[in-house]
Design a protein around this motif. Structure first.
Motif, PDB file in Angstrom:
ATOM      1  N   GLN A  24       1.115  -1.487  -0.042  1.00  0.00           N
ATOM      2  CA  GLN A  24       0.062  -0.047  -0.312  1.00  0.00           C
ATOM      3  C   GLN A  24       0.953   1.021  -0.138  1.00  0.00           C
ATOM      4  O   GLN A  24       2.128   1.167   0.246  1.00  0.00           O
ATOM      5  N   ASN A  25       0.635   2.338  -0.511  1.00  0.00           N
ATOM      6  CA  ASN A  25       0.856   3.759  -0.586  1.00  0.00           C
ATOM      7  C   ASN A  25       0.336   4.790   0.392  1.00  0.00           C
ATOM      8  O   ASN A  25      -0.396   4.578   1.274  1.00  0.00           O
ATOM      9  N   ALA A  88      -5.944  11.341  -6.238  1.00  0.00           N
ATOM     10  CA  ALA A  88      -4.974  10.166  -5.854  1.00  0.00           C
ATOM     11  C   ALA A  88      -4.981   9.405  -5.120  1.00  0.00           C
ATOM     12  O   ALA A  88      -4.774   8.592  -5.373  1.00  0.00           O
ATOM     13  N   GLU A  91      -7.426   7.410  -5.071  1.00  0.00           N
ATOM     14  CA  GLU A  91      -8.247   6.129  -6.307  1.00  0.00           C
ATOM     15  C   GLU A  91      -6.933   5.421  -5.894  1.00  0.00           C
ATOM     16  O   GLU A  91      -7.215   3.881  -6.476  1.00  0.00           O
ATOM     17  N   LYS A  92      -6.482   5.471  -5.723  1.00  0.00           N
ATOM     18  CA  LYS A  92      -4.861   4.737  -5.183  1.00  0.00           C
ATOM     19  C   LYS A  92      -4.639   4.463  -3.764  1.00  0.00           C
ATOM     20  O   LYS A  92      -3.972   3.318  -4.211  1.00  0.00           O
ATOM     21  N   SER A  94      -4.252   4.826  -0.877  1.00  0.00           N
ATOM     22  CA  SER A  94      -3.051   5.322  -0.442  1.00  0.00           C
ATOM     23  C   SER A  94      -4.218   5.611   0.756  1.00  0.00           C
ATOM     24  O   SER A  94      -4.627   6.037   1.449  1.00  0.00           O
ATOM     25  N   CYS A 138     -10.960   5.075   3.090  1.00  0.00           N
ATOM     26  CA  CYS A 138      -9.337   5.344   2.882  1.00  0.00           C
ATOM     27  C   CYS A 138      -9.485   4.936   4.406  1.00  0.00           C
ATOM     28  O   CYS A 138      -9.581   5.805   5.478  1.00  0.00           O
TER      29      CYS A 138
ATOM     30  N   GLU B  77       7.390   5.398 -11.967  1.00  0.00           N
ATOM     31  CA  GLU B  77       6.055   6.433 -11.940  1.00  0.00           C
ATOM     32  C   GLU B  77       6.368   7.233 -11.813  1.00  0.00           C
ATOM     33  O   GLU B  77       6.824   8.460 -11.258  1.00  0.00           O
ATOM     34  N   PRO B  79       3.162  11.114 -10.515  1.00  0.00           N
ATOM     35  CA  PRO B  79       1.789  10.649 -11.066  1.00  0.00           C
ATOM     36  C   PRO B  79       1.114  12.026 -12.199  1.00  0.00           C
ATOM     37  O   PRO B  79       1.940  12.500 -12.543  1.00  0.00           O
TER      38      PRO B  79
END
Lengths: 409, 409
Positions: A24-25, A88, A91-92, A94, A138, B77, B79
């Motif tokens: 995971q970020n 983001a 969406e990611k 994180s 999240c 990557e 962003p």
């Protein structure tokens, strides 16, 4: 010792707070002054299996320069890339840890109109992101570490270095980061919330009556199928996390239209850099119909008028007057700590998770269910040593919930 | 005194460096450690009429953690929001000041493959932004202030605090920020470039021959209608600015295919956190055909192979051996200073402004005109006390340009 506890607190935020999962970020928001802690968070996250970490550094002293010099119009703009950056995170999938360490006095001489404008513009532009966070799409966590500005406000009259050390010690104690195995301590501690949330959820009180000698006298109605939460929560992916470190509260959402009476503050509140103290709010059918403040009435006005729904309640929260944090008898000027030292409410948004199936409801459905909608969410404290809270059940039965400021159940 | 000079240096960067205009926005890139200077830049910009300022803080100690723990794939990557953010600088016509203060040793133990991958990914994703900056579509300026890591590398063996003070003093001297009116001093100083650029531009040398006792022996052909620049430049909007503070160089673009011979380094070079020292590059028809380094040969390989065009020259630059910065006799391990202490070249991109009408040429047209195209641009130093540079005119006339390391014209 301090360095060791700092690392423990970072580990706690990563493993207990956002409960980072393999690959995971993690996104960290941190004041530049807290860089040692931000780096410790990054290191602990990678060690816990995070794929990548990014840090967004902020600088409140620069913010003050900006508020001082830039025209009001400037604060109406939010760059598209900033909105995309926040989206983001969701969406990611994180995780996000925010290090909250504002100097409570820094912005006191700044034109409140600029702060209000900036805050409204950002909240409005990043609404989708904020709603996703409120809805636990999240896993996120707020944690605090000292800065000189904050520490010297909490401990005035001592050397800045000593004040910082004292604030570190208070934070380590409040967060259990000073214990041998803070992660294990939090797992144990989490069990203490279960009895209370089970009892409250089963009881489904239709309203609560608050009274104390400060002048609080209010009826707070509850929505049908409301849910009380406390300790860990579950994110959309089913993984447990703790949004706040520390946390002592058991909370839910009041029915937005069923609040009648007056709430009197028990602690000062810092809103958009302005201190609001000794204030009261009077509600009729949920709406704030009058308010006053000995200090910061203009800021209180800005809060009540901040956005749609900022003049309704969105959170009801029980914290014993003799909570461990309250027992420290320190005024932190920091909501993360002060809210865990006192029963409180929030003006503004309700957490969708506080009503059955709320996570999958639209804004209209949430409103229909009685939950307040807003881009604002600001806690304020009302708990005192003599606060009584009585729960009223559907059949009229009265159940003492708080007596003399502490749990009665 | 240091505080006063810091403010003067900030004013210099704002008024001379990017020459901020009324209602223009300024973007500052700064290490977190240089926050006092970043704030001074913001304040000076607002005072000079800037509409708004934003600061992007970076933290190289966090970068090291990231390079240490994150997998190679992560660095591929970039962003989308980051690309949009960079592009917004150009779209909004903002000015940009970058505070460059890397610790030259910090990344030495990091896997160079990760740094190379990250650098290539960012350069490729933000190519449009980089080309716009190379083409002076925005006014930009690079300036440096001390950090502990950098200062203790430049002045080893002294206390960190003393090293930082010494580096401040060197920077103030090199940038004229220690003078009573640095802005006026820079206007005066700018005139010294005019004679040299006029002479070189009128002469239109077809090639230059470099020789010294270190082993440099090379012919560097020049494109038709090349332009020499030095001191201030003009941005696309016609407003003057100084991309580098300090600057001592007079520079142009060599013909990318007309470089034959060997260049031997006179100073070490820090590339992507790796030290490259005592190295040489041999060119045939413009292309690097062999290279070697006593220290950092792997890093030199990474530089030469970094991207399309990183194995061709993109800049030729004249700096007297006895330049004011050179006379300090300090090895700064920082290109901004070291390049202004020595004749140098750059591997990689040429500045489009170095050929007539280049600003409005497409990449293909620029290549056709003899200018190298690349997303890389890295300076390396070749100037020595005995360097001679001879200019050859179209009719074969030989004109001494540098004799014994200094200007002969």
């Amino acid at each position: 010792m301090q360095k060791e506890n700092l690392q423990k607190l970072a580990k706690l935020a990563v493993r207990i707070g956002v409960n980072i999962q393999k690959d995971q970020n993690l996104v960290v928001n941190s004041p530049i002054e807290c860089n040692a802690f931000a780096r410790a968070l990054a290191e602990e996250a990678y060690k816990a299996g995070a794929r990548d970490v990014s840090i967004n550094y902020s600088d409140e002293k620069f913010s003050k320069i900006r508020y001082t010099y830039a025209d009001l119009d400037v604060f109406k703009e939010v760059p598209d890339w900033f909105v995309a950056k926040q989206n983001a995170v969701v969406e990611k999938g994180s995780a996000m840890i925010s290090v909250y360490a504002d100097d409570p006095d820094l912005l006191k001489d700044v034109d409140p109109e600029k702060i209000k404008t900036a805050s409204a513009a950002i909240q409005s532009a990043t609404e989708a992101y904020h709603m996703a966070m409120m809805n636990n799409e999240c896993r996120w966590c707020v944690v605090s570490v000292p800065t000189v500005g904050w520490a010297t406000k909490v401990f005035p009259g001592v050397e800045p270095e000593t004040a910082v050390d004292m604030l570190w010690d208070s934070i380590f104690k409040a967060t259990r980061a000073d214990q041998d195995d803070p992660v294990a301590a939090w797992h144990q501690f989490n069990k203490s919330f279960e009895d209370k949330t089970r009892f409250l959820n089963n009881s489904q009180f239709v309203k609560f009556i608050y009274k104390n000698s400060l002048g609080t006298d209010i009826e707070v109605g509850m929505p049908e199928n409301h849910i009380w939460a406390g300790g860990s929560e579950k994110a959309a992916d089913g993984v447990e996390f703790f949004p706040n470190i520390p946390t002592e509260e058991v909370f839910s959402a009041p029915h937005k239209d069923k609040v009648n009476g007056t709430l009197v503050s028990s602690h000062p509140l810092v809103y958009n850099g302005q201190l609001i103290d000794n204030f009261s709010l009077t509600f009729k059918d949920g709406k704030v119909v009058s308010y006053q403040a000995e200090t910061g009435e203009e800021a209180l006005k800005n809060l009540v008028e901040a956005s749609e729904g900022s003049n309704y309640l969105g959170e009801i929260s029980f914290v014993p007057y003799h909570s461990p944090i309250s027992n420290m008898d320190i005024l932190f000027y920091n909501t993360l700590f002060d809210e865990n030292a006192s029963c409180h409410f929030a003006l503004g948004a309700a957490y969708p998770t506080c009503v059955k199936d709320g996570s999958s409801m639209s804004v209209d459905e949430l409103k229909k269910a009685g939950l307040n909608y807003s881009t604002t969410h600001v806690d304020f404290m009302v708990g005192t040593e003599d606060l009584s809270i009585t729960g009223i059940q559907a059949d009229g039965t009265e159940v003492p919930i708080f007596v003399n400021g502490d749990w009665a159940i």
